[in-house]
Design an enzyme around this catalytic site. Structure first.
Site, mmCIF file in Angstrom:
data_model
loop_
_atom_site.group_PDB
_atom_site.id
_atom_site.type_symbol
_atom_site.label_atom_id
_atom_site.label_comp_id
_atom_site.label_asym_id
_atom_site.label_seq_id
_atom_site.Cartn_x
_atom_site.Cartn_y
_atom_site.Cartn_z
ATOM 1 C CG HIS A 53 -1.976 -1.024 1.192
ATOM 2 N ND1 HIS A 53 -3.073 -0.974 2.033
ATOM 3 C CD2 HIS A 53 -2.142 -2.138 0.428
ATOM 4 C CE1 HIS A 53 -3.863 -1.996 1.783
ATOM 5 N NE2 HIS A 53 -3.315 -2.730 0.817
ATOM 6 C CD GLU A 55 -1.923 4.166 3.303
ATOM 7 O OE1 GLU A 55 -3.087 4.389 3.668
ATOM 8 O OE2 GLU A 55 -1.643 3.367 2.382
ATOM 9 C CB CYS A 83 -6.596 -0.421 5.292
ATOM 10 S SG CYS A 83 -4.887 -0.997 5.115
ATOM 11 C CB CYS A 86 -2.009 1.607 6.189
ATOM 12 S SG CYS A 86 -1.645 0.820 4.593
#
Length: 161
Positions: A53, A55, A83, A86
């Site tokens: 992801h 992040e 999410c 993260c």
């Protein structure tokens, strides 16, 4: 332009790289003392990595650049609400501040489906600012999924001929 808007615009520019690669357009940037120290954009599909992801990639980049897996004093700017995975990475990295654009009603773990950073079980507190350039961030995601749905409809139409 405020500093938050400036850095969110940078995260938005990174999100276009994800979209160009066929990934959900999410971008992230880590800033420390007014300087960019890490960047990332979504790449789980192209990288065959469910943890890729934006992040997480930005945190990895920042940690590698400064030579420390802890990032106290740093701010992470991301185009969409993080999410659960993260949010956990933010806690473990000791990010001091999170700034995000659009909320994520289904999987957002900051204010939408969960409020992970507020849990008493978390051993690190992160200051949160939400809604920075929210309309632009939301539009990037919405446009991406609208185009994807149109492609699917087109393929179905072509295959039924």
């Amino acid at each position: 332009m405020t500093e938050d808007k400036r850095w969110m615009a940078r995260a938005l520019s990174l999100s276009t790289q994800a979209a160009a690669a066929g990934e959900v357009p999410v971008g992230a940037v880590v800033v420390l003392d007014g300087k960019e120290i890490g960047t990332g954009f979504n790449a789980p599909i192209s990288g065959c990595d469910p943890t890729a992801h934006a992040e997480v990639r930005a945190l990895r980049d920042a940690a590698a650049r400064i030579g420390n897996y802890r990032l106290p004093g740093a701010t992470l700017y991301v185009t969409i609400e993080p999410c659960t995975m993260c949010a956990g990475a933010l806690i473990h990295s000791r990010i001091s501040r999170l700034v995000y654009g659009a909320t994520e009603p289904k999987a957002g773990a900051i204010e939408s489906s969960a409020r992970l950073l507020e849990s008493d079980a978390m051993n690190w507190r992160i200051s949160v600012t939400a809604g920075v350039l929210a309309e632009q961030c939301s539009e990037a995601i919405s446009s991406f999924f609208a185009a994807r749905r149109a492609e699917i409809r087109q393929r179905k139409t072509e295959s039924s001929r």
